[in-house]
Design a protein around this motif. Sequence first.
Motif, PDB file in Angstrom:
ATOM      1  N   VAL A  32      30.793  62.785  -2.384  1.00  0.00           N
ATOM      2  CA  VAL A  32      32.160  62.448  -1.983  1.00  0.00           C
ATOM      3  C   VAL A  32      32.193  60.999  -1.536  1.00  0.00           C
ATOM      4  O   VAL A  32      31.381  60.575  -0.714  1.00  0.00           O
ATOM      5  CB  VAL A  32      32.658  63.380  -0.856  1.00  0.00           C
ATOM      6  CG1 VAL A  32      33.962  62.865  -0.268  1.00  0.00           C
ATOM      7  CG2 VAL A  32      32.858  64.792  -1.381  1.00  0.00           C
ATOM      8  N   ILE A  33      33.129  60.238  -2.092  1.00  0.00           N
ATOM      9  CA  ILE A  33      33.248  58.825  -1.755  1.00  0.00           C
ATOM     10  C   ILE A  33      34.711  58.488  -1.504  1.00  0.00           C
ATOM     11  O   ILE A  33      35.604  59.054  -2.144  1.00  0.00           O
ATOM     12  CB  ILE A  33      32.673  57.932  -2.883  1.00  0.00           C
ATOM     13  CG1 ILE A  33      32.656  56.473  -2.472  1.00  0.00           C
ATOM     14  CG2 ILE A  33      33.419  58.142  -4.201  1.00  0.00           C
ATOM     15  CD1 ILE A  33      31.923  55.562  -3.445  1.00  0.00           C
ATOM     16  N   ARG A  34      34.960  57.596  -0.556  1.00  0.00           N
ATOM     17  CA  ARG A  34      36.313  57.141  -0.256  1.00  0.00           C
ATOM     18  C   ARG A  34      36.502  55.727  -0.798  1.00  0.00           C
ATOM     19  O   ARG A  34      35.640  54.866  -0.577  1.00  0.00           O
ATOM     20  CB  ARG A  34      36.575  57.212   1.246  1.00  0.00           C
ATOM     21  CG  ARG A  34      36.788  58.645   1.713  1.00  0.00           C
ATOM     22  CD  ARG A  34      36.501  58.862   3.175  1.00  0.00           C
ATOM     23  NE  ARG A  34      36.589  60.286   3.489  1.00  0.00           N
ATOM     24  CZ  ARG A  34      35.607  61.164   3.314  1.00  0.00           C
ATOM     25  NH1 ARG A  34      34.448  60.747   2.823  1.00  0.00           N
ATOM     26  NH2 ARG A  34      35.768  62.435   3.597  1.00  0.00           N
ATOM     27  N   LEU A  35      37.596  55.528  -1.501  1.00  0.00           N
ATOM     28  CA  LEU A  35      37.844  54.287  -2.219  1.00  0.00           C
ATOM     29  C   LEU A  35      39.245  53.766  -1.906  1.00  0.00           C
ATOM     30  O   LEU A  35      40.195  54.547  -1.797  1.00  0.00           O
ATOM     31  CB  LEU A  35      37.730  54.516  -3.734  1.00  0.00           C
ATOM     32  CG  LEU A  35      36.419  55.100  -4.254  1.00  0.00           C
ATOM     33  CD1 LEU A  35      36.603  55.614  -5.680  1.00  0.00           C
ATOM     34  CD2 LEU A  35      35.310  54.063  -4.199  1.00  0.00           C
ATOM     35  N   ALA A  36      39.357  52.449  -1.799  1.00  0.00           N
ATOM     36  CA  ALA A  36      40.671  51.816  -1.701  1.00  0.00           C
ATOM     37  C   ALA A  36      41.204  51.594  -3.116  1.00  0.00           C
ATOM     38  O   ALA A  36      40.464  51.163  -4.004  1.00  0.00           O
ATOM     39  CB  ALA A  36      40.559  50.484  -0.965  1.00  0.00           C
ATOM     40  N   VAL A  37      42.483  51.922  -3.287  1.00  0.00           N
ATOM     41  CA  VAL A  37      43.131  51.707  -4.591  1.00  0.00           C
ATOM     42  C   VAL A  37      44.247  50.686  -4.363  1.00  0.00           C
ATOM     43  O   VAL A  37      45.361  51.049  -3.997  1.00  0.00           O
ATOM     44  CB  VAL A  37      43.690  53.012  -5.172  1.00  0.00           C
ATOM     45  CG1 VAL A  37      44.123  52.799  -6.620  1.00  0.00           C
ATOM     46  CG2 VAL A  37      42.666  54.139  -5.084  1.00  0.00           C
ATOM     47  N   PRO A  38      43.968  49.391  -4.560  1.00  0.00           N
ATOM     48  CA  PRO A  38      44.931  48.337  -4.222  1.00  0.00           C
ATOM     49  C   PRO A  38      46.219  48.428  -5.047  1.00  0.00           C
ATOM     50  O   PRO A  38      46.175  48.602  -6.268  1.00  0.00           O
ATOM     51  CB  PRO A  38      44.169  47.043  -4.547  1.00  0.00           C
ATOM     52  CG  PRO A  38      42.734  47.428  -4.558  1.00  0.00           C
ATOM     53  CD  PRO A  38      42.696  48.836  -5.051  1.00  0.00           C
ATOM     54  N   GLY A  39      47.338  48.345  -4.358  1.00  0.00           N
ATOM     55  CA  GLY A  39      48.637  48.293  -5.028  1.00  0.00           C
ATOM     56  C   GLY A  39      49.067  49.574  -5.704  1.00  0.00           C
ATOM     57  O   GLY A  39      50.068  49.582  -6.437  1.00  0.00           O
ATOM     58  N   ALA A  40      48.370  50.688  -5.458  1.00  0.00           N
ATOM     59  CA  ALA A  40      48.665  51.926  -6.192  1.00  0.00           C
ATOM     60  C   ALA A  40      50.031  52.502  -5.845  1.00  0.00           C
ATOM     61  O   ALA A  40      50.570  53.315  -6.598  1.00  0.00           O
ATOM     62  CB  ALA A  40      47.578  52.968  -5.919  1.00  0.00           C
ATOM     63  N   ARG A  41      50.612  52.089  -4.694  1.00  0.00           N
ATOM     64  CA  ARG A  41      51.925  52.608  -4.304  1.00  0.00           C
ATOM     65  C   ARG A  41      53.066  51.716  -4.765  1.00  0.00           C
ATOM     66  O   ARG A  41      54.230  52.006  -4.508  1.00  0.00           O
ATOM     67  CB  ARG A  41      51.970  52.787  -2.787  1.00  0.00           C
ATOM     68  CG  ARG A  41      51.005  53.859  -2.289  1.00  0.00           C
ATOM     69  CD  ARG A  41      50.686  53.721  -0.821  1.00  0.00           C
ATOM     70  NE  ARG A  41      51.853  53.913   0.017  1.00  0.00           N
ATOM     71  CZ  ARG A  41      51.932  53.497   1.263  1.00  0.00           C
ATOM     72  NH1 ARG A  41      50.915  52.828   1.813  1.00  0.00           N
ATOM     73  NH2 ARG A  41      53.015  53.723   1.979  1.00  0.00           N
ATOM     74  N   LYS A  42      52.735  50.638  -5.442  1.00  0.00           N
ATOM     75  CA  LYS A  42      53.778  49.766  -5.974  1.00  0.00           C
ATOM     76  C   LYS A  42      54.356  50.359  -7.255  1.00  0.00           C
ATOM     77  O   LYS A  42      53.640  51.010  -8.026  1.00  0.00           O
ATOM     78  CB  LYS A  42      53.214  48.371  -6.271  1.00  0.00           C
ATOM     79  CG  LYS A  42      52.799  47.585  -5.049  1.00  0.00           C
ATOM     80  CD  LYS A  42      52.278  46.210  -5.463  1.00  0.00           C
ATOM     81  CE  LYS A  42      51.862  45.385  -4.259  1.00  0.00           C
ATOM     82  NZ  LYS A  42      51.335  44.053  -4.664  1.00  0.00           N
TER      83      LYS A  42
END
Length: 268
Positions: A32-42
């Motif tokens: 299990v890994i946690r990742l940032a997804v930049p701009g995914a809510r745009k």
Amino acid sequence: MADRRLEGLALKVGPLGEHDRLLTLLSDQVGVIRLAVPGARKPKSSLAGAVPLTQLELQVVGRRGLPRVRQLRVQHNFGAVGQRLETLAGAQALAELCMGLVEDDDPLNGLLDAVVIHLERLEAISRGPDDGSLALASSVQACVHLLAIGGYGLPLQSCCRSGAPLIPPIGQWDWRCSLIADEGIAIGSQPGAAVQLNPSELALLQRLPRAELPRRQDGELMGPQAVWLRLLAVVECWIRCHLPRPVRSLGMLREALVLPTGGDAERS
């Protein structure tokens, strides 16, 4: 810093900052890994496919702190399970259970494949006629399978107190066995038991480690919904006792169904 490629299942997605998402991914490579997804809510973001219960192929940069997703490709979205509350709750329960079973950077061999198989089954159930029993039974069996893969399998073959074989005497309806959550299943009505099972309920539970759901000769699911709700209670108690966190979506699954859980279940 060099990119790396990851494939896995999105277990959980939440907001991160103003425009980003925080993705919790189950992967054969890293656990299990946690990742940032930049701009995914745009709007119109190329990374907007980072949503829960989706199989993803990712290009990731960074190994320390919070790695970032640079590119992603959706392999399959299990969003169809949301067509029914029961299948959605079951799918979410599997995602929660994975997060309780897998440590960061500690892959669990076979878990991802098993989760995908059971999500495919729930997806198929969501598209067909079902009074909730099939979704319930499939979710209970999926939990039994994942617990076994994670090393927390229910001990179903011998009495946890005497060591005697757990052989359900079908037809002896006054016979009972008891789930002692921190030990296993004991023969007889034991004080402080979390759940008690009759012979047919125990026999049904013992069939769940098999690959397929137990069915009658005509193809219909074995056991009425009341029995499956009792087996759900067994799974819930075992998870609460042995894993670091409860699987709250199993409660959602119970609430989505109309039968009560109290009293002796109908004989199957």
